[in-house]
Design an enzyme around this catalytic site. Structure first.
Site, mmCIF file in Angstrom:
data_model
loop_
_atom_site.group_PDB
_atom_site.id
_atom_site.type_symbol
_atom_site.label_atom_id
_atom_site.label_comp_id
_atom_site.label_asym_id
_atom_site.label_seq_id
_atom_site.Cartn_x
_atom_site.Cartn_y
_atom_site.Cartn_z
ATOM 1 N N THR A 188 27.067 24.969 -41.951
ATOM 2 C CA THR A 188 28.419 25.431 -41.671
ATOM 3 C C THR A 188 29.360 24.402 -42.286
ATOM 4 O O THR A 188 29.021 23.226 -42.348
ATOM 5 C CB THR A 188 28.610 25.480 -40.144
ATOM 6 O OG1 THR A 188 27.886 26.591 -39.643
ATOM 7 C CG2 THR A 188 30.065 25.581 -39.723
ATOM 8 N N ARG A 216 25.868 39.005 -33.353
ATOM 9 C CA ARG A 216 26.025 37.648 -32.801
ATOM 10 C C ARG A 216 27.151 36.890 -33.510
ATOM 11 O O ARG A 216 27.239 36.852 -34.716
ATOM 12 C CB ARG A 216 24.713 36.888 -32.969
ATOM 13 C CG ARG A 216 24.724 35.477 -32.385
ATOM 14 C CD ARG A 216 25.056 34.421 -33.413
ATOM 15 N NE ARG A 216 25.019 33.076 -32.859
ATOM 16 C CZ ARG A 216 25.429 31.989 -33.524
ATOM 17 N NH1 ARG A 216 25.891 32.091 -34.738
ATOM 18 N NH2 ARG A 216 25.389 30.815 -32.954
ATOM 19 N N VAL A 217 28.024 36.297 -32.721
ATOM 20 C CA VAL A 217 29.088 35.462 -33.266
ATOM 21 C C VAL A 217 28.957 34.078 -32.638
ATOM 22 O O VAL A 217 28.730 33.954 -31.433
ATOM 23 C CB VAL A 217 30.481 36.064 -32.946
ATOM 24 C CG1 VAL A 217 31.577 35.132 -33.430
ATOM 25 C CG2 VAL A 217 30.644 37.441 -33.588
ATOM 26 N N GLY A 240 26.873 22.972 -35.384
ATOM 27 C CA GLY A 240 25.713 22.780 -34.516
ATOM 28 C C GLY A 240 25.336 24.066 -33.816
ATOM 29 O O GLY A 240 25.691 25.164 -34.274
HETATM 30 N N1 ASP Z 1 27.859 26.512 -35.342
HETATM 31 C C1 ASP Z 1 27.346 27.516 -36.245
HETATM 32 C C2 ASP Z 1 27.024 28.773 -35.474
HETATM 33 O O1 ASP Z 1 26.445 28.660 -34.409
HETATM 34 C C3 ASP Z 1 26.155 27.085 -37.014
HETATM 35 C C4 ASP Z 1 26.200 25.725 -37.691
HETATM 36 O O2 ASP Z 1 27.037 24.895 -37.371
HETATM 37 O O3 ASP Z 1 25.392 25.471 -38.616
HETATM 38 O O4 ASP Z 1 27.254 29.856 -35.954
#
Ligand code: ASP
Length: 321
Positions: A188, A216-217, A240
């Site tokens: 991300t 899913r969000v 995360g």
């Molecule tokens: N936080 C993001 C999510 O759960 C994923 C990530 O940070 O890599 O969609």
């Protein structure tokens, strides 16, 4: 007068700075090749330098975070825009959000497919609509009405992401793009910035989790969870395990500790990442900035792709602790 630096013409210049991340997660140092490391660092450096230059030329923090995140979205190395992970049906559903700390205006989109730069769309939601959060087909209709660029499936296809999906396709499992295979790419992306006028902003963009379903969000498009900015306290972008960032309202929690407990930026972000997030079972990291241009980037994972640059001369590009 409280003035950090003086320019040649003796006018008071505020410190301006920017920080970016490309995701936090499990990444074993031995598995990173020098070539890969160079590629990641150079992608981070490009986004960092462009954002910094915009601030140097008098641009706003909102413009800087949008530009930096857009460049990271355009890189296939990160899980956002072009490098987004595959959903359970083999599509790419992207989420993004942006917040202006000087006005508390915010814009967010989730569940968008084919949009080349979800962060630019989130910025348009903030600036050109009466709303904060648009999702799915409606968000894409808004994108078409505002002439956003769409790309086809080939543009979003990435072999490594595809292989990650193949490993859990057809199961009920879903995963952070960095949690299963130790050598997986993760990422991300996000940016926080403080401009010469002392205004701060935050932006975050993601493809979410591999094999996700049911619409899913995660936390990235949720104001307060994965992204937050308020001149009174700080601007924060998270990465995360999204479900825990939502439950812990992590980005806002950092701001709350500054506002109500009067912690410093560094102490507040550290307390949230190393204690409060861990206590509820979450892992990841945050980048945070305040109107003094101070930056902190704590994470409780093996690594976090991150970079920062300030007009006081400090610069950092790093992956591991
Ligand atoms: N936080 C993001 C999510 O759960 C994923 C990530 O940070 O890599 O969609």
């Amino acid at each position: 007068m409280d003035c950090p630096t003086f320019a040649a013409n003796k006018k008071c210049m505020k410190i301006f700075s920017i920080a970016i991340h490309g995701g936090a997660g499990t990444l074993v140092k031995g598995m990173m090749t020098p070539e890969k490391e160079t590629a990641y660092k150079s992608a981070l450096k490009t986004a960092l330098d462009e954002g910094y230059q915009l601030l140097e030329n008098g641009g706003s923090s909102v413009e800087a975070v949008e530009l930096a995140v857009r460049l990271l979205e355009d890189s296939p190395l990160f899980n956002a825009g072009k490098g987004s992970v595959f959903t359970s049906t083999g599509s790419h559903e992207m989420d993004a959000s942006i917040m202006d700390g000087s006005t508390l205006n915010a814009g967010a989109v989730s569940f968008v497919e084919g949009v080349k730069n979800p962060i630019t769309l989130a910025k348009d939601v903030m600036e050109k609509s009466e709303h904060v959060f648009l999702a799915g087909e409606g968000a894409m209709e808004f994108a078409r009405n505002h002439n956003h660029k769409f790309e086809n499936e080939t543009y979003f296809h990435d072999d490594l992401r595809y292989n990650q999906w193949q490993e859990i396709k057809g199961t009920d499992g879903f995963q952070l793009d960095h949690s299963l295979k130790k050598d997986s790419k993760f990422g991300t992306v996000g940016a926080v910035a403080c401009d010469q006028f002392g205004n701060i902003a935050a932006a975050t963009s993601t493809g979410g989790m591999t094999n996700k379903k049911f619409g899913r969000v995660g936390d990235s498009p949720m104001i307060g969870a994965g992204n937050y900015a308020n001149n009174k306290t700080c601007a924060v972008s998270c990465t995360g395990s999204g479900e825990f960032f939502i439950r812990g309202v992590i980005a806002y929690d950092v701001a709350c500790l500054i506002e109500h407990k009067e912690l410093s930026l560094e102490a507040a972000a550290s307390e949230v990442v190393h204690k409060r997030l861990l206590d509820i079972g979450g892992d990841g990291g945050v980048i945070a900035i305040n109107t003094k241009g101070e930056i902190t980037m704590p994470f409780n994972t093996e690594g976090m792709y991150r970079a920062s640059k300030s007009s006081n001369g400090e610069e950092l590009i790093a992956i591991y602790k």
